[in-house]
Scaffold this motif. Structure first.
Motif, PDB file in Angstrom:
ATOM      1  N   SER A  60       0.832  -1.199   0.000  1.00 58.60           N
ATOM      2  CA  SER A  60       0.000   0.000   0.000  1.00 58.60           C
ATOM      3  C   SER A  60       0.870   1.254   0.000  1.00 58.60           C
ATOM      4  CB  SER A  60      -0.937   0.006   1.208  1.00 58.60           C
ATOM      5  OG  SER A  60      -0.197   0.029   2.413  1.00 58.60           O
ATOM      6  N   THR A 168      -4.305   1.025  -1.658  1.00 52.92           N
ATOM      7  CA  THR A 168      -3.864  -0.346  -1.437  1.00 52.92           C
ATOM      8  C   THR A 168      -2.883  -0.783  -2.520  1.00 52.92           C
ATOM      9  OG1 THR A 168      -5.645  -1.337  -2.753  1.00 52.92           O
ATOM     10  CG2 THR A 168      -6.112  -0.901  -0.407  1.00 52.92           C
ATOM     11  N   ARG A 170      -3.061  -3.444  -4.142  1.00 55.14           N
ATOM     12  CA  ARG A 170      -3.876  -3.979  -5.240  1.00 55.14           C
ATOM     13  C   ARG A 170      -4.327  -2.864  -6.173  1.00 55.14           C
ATOM     14  NH1 ARG A 170      -8.407  -8.549  -4.028  1.00 55.14           N
ATOM     15  NH2 ARG A 170      -9.614  -8.418  -5.963  1.00 55.14           N
ATOM     16  N   ALA A 173      -1.602  -1.686  -8.432  1.00 58.05           N
ATOM     17  CA  ALA A 173      -1.249  -2.718  -9.412  1.00 58.05           C
ATOM     18  C   ALA A 173      -2.255  -2.795 -10.553  1.00 58.05           C
ATOM     19  CB  ALA A 173      -1.144  -4.078  -8.719  1.00 58.05           C
ATOM     20  N   CYS A 174      -3.287  -1.950 -10.497  1.00 58.58           N
ATOM     21  CA  CYS A 174      -4.319  -1.968 -11.539  1.00 58.58           C
ATOM     22  C   CYS A 174      -3.803  -1.416 -12.865  1.00 58.58           C
ATOM     23  CB  CYS A 174      -5.523  -1.122 -11.101  1.00 58.58           C
ATOM     24  SG  CYS A 174      -6.599  -1.902  -9.892  1.00 58.58           S
ATOM     25  N   ASP A 198      -8.796  -4.447 -12.135  1.00 56.97           N
ATOM     26  CA  ASP A 198      -8.151  -5.187 -11.053  1.00 56.97           C
ATOM     27  C   ASP A 198      -7.414  -6.408 -11.603  1.00 56.97           C
ATOM     28  OD1 ASP A 198      -7.897  -7.175  -8.797  1.00 56.97           O
ATOM     29  OD2 ASP A 198      -8.837  -5.539  -7.688  1.00 56.97           O
ATOM     30  N   VAL A 200      -6.386  -9.004 -10.018  1.00 54.47           N
ATOM     31  CA  VAL A 200      -6.660 -10.242  -9.294  1.00 54.47           C
ATOM     32  C   VAL A 200      -7.984 -10.876  -9.716  1.00 54.47           C
ATOM     33  CG1 VAL A 200      -6.996 -11.265  -7.011  1.00 54.47           C
ATOM     34  CG2 VAL A 200      -5.307  -9.453  -7.327  1.00 54.47           C
TER      35      VAL A 200
END
Length: 277
Positions: A60, A168, A170, A173-174, A198, A200
């Motif tokens: 994060s 975050t 995540r 990482a988008c 996303d 994931v």
């Protein structure tokens, strides 16, 4: 601009009681841009020593309210950050001089709550969370999309301070897509749309700002088709939520909001070159 009603500037580290006529001073680019006759004292945050950007072990990113636009723009070059280019794109949306870049802060842009605030667009699109500190030291967290509640309006109590915004790992990482529209070549944003895919679960978030009085973030568990996206925007944004000022009529902003959202959807749902091979 001289603020001739201000009689004192105090160091925020002193933690003195808040009183009527006080204002937090970050970069000051807004405070000194126009008359502020209601102000009597500025509480200077520049010596708080907050680290501008902190990458935590879970991936994060914590952005201090006092982080300048110039410092944030350099995050683009952080290795392994897929969403890195979006930071530079949003910083460039200021269309400001290097002097402003080196003084204006992320927190100031959010706390002004202006529809065209690109730091609002960036942090809302990446589902950022604000950390707010009250005068008694208590803390609370609120999503950026809920922090800005209208044009120039935010969820901030008297004397409360925006300490930082956290994204975050995540979110950073988008894979992202950015679209901006203005009535003029070097004009203020009339519509700014960001998509975030996303990595994931394959969900897609489309965030509309500048065209609206506050940011609107639409999240889909799976990328929608054109009709699903259009229906979500049409039902999610009320007619009165499309912004109206000299930089664009609501009808034009609405048209551009729908158009740019569809462009973002197509870009992020198009097979990548690697996937096409």
């Amino acid at each position: 601009m001289d603020l001739n009603t201000v009689t004192d500037v105090r160091d925020a580290r002193l933690r003195e009681p808040w009183r009527p006529g006080d204002a937090w001073l970050g970069g000051g680019t807004y405070l000194f841009s126009e008359p502020q006759p209601h102000l009597r004292r500025l509480i200077d945050l520049s010596r708080m020593g907050w680290e501008p950007l902190v990458l935590h072990g879970d991936g994060s990113l914590e952005i201090a309210a006092t982080c300048t636009i110039a410092r944030l723009s350099r995050f683009t070059r952080t290795p392994g950050t897929v969403a890195g280019p979006l930071f530079e794109q949003c910083c460039r949306a200021f269309l400001a001089s290097f002097k402003i870049w080196n003084m204006a802060t992320v927190g100031g842009n959010l706390c002004n709550g202006l529809p065209a605030g690109p730091m609002i667009s960036l942090t809302a699109a990446l589902d950022g969370e604000c950390l707010l500190q009250a005068q008694d030291g208590s803390l609370r967290r609120v999503k950026v999309v809920d922090f800005v509640v209208g044009a120039g309006r935010k969820d901030l109590a008297e004397g409360e301070l925006l300490r930082s915004v956290t994204l975050t790992g995540r979110a950073t990482a988008c894979r992202t897509a950015f679209r901006q529209a203005s009535l003029y070549g070097l004009g203020r944003s009339g519509a700014l749309v960001i998509g975030a895919l996303d990595p994931v679960d394959g969900s897609l978030a489309v965030t509309i700002s500048a065209a609206t009085v506050r940011p609107f973030r639409f999240w889909f568990p799976l990328p929608p088709d054109a009709e699903e996206l259009r229906d979500a925007i049409a039902s999610g944004i009320d007619e009165n939520d499309w912004f109206d000022d000299i930089h664009g009529l609501p009808e034009w902003r609405r048209h551009m909001g729908f158009r740019l959202a569809e462009e973002v959807r197509r870009e992020l749902t198009r097979p990548t070159q690697e996937g096409a091979r």
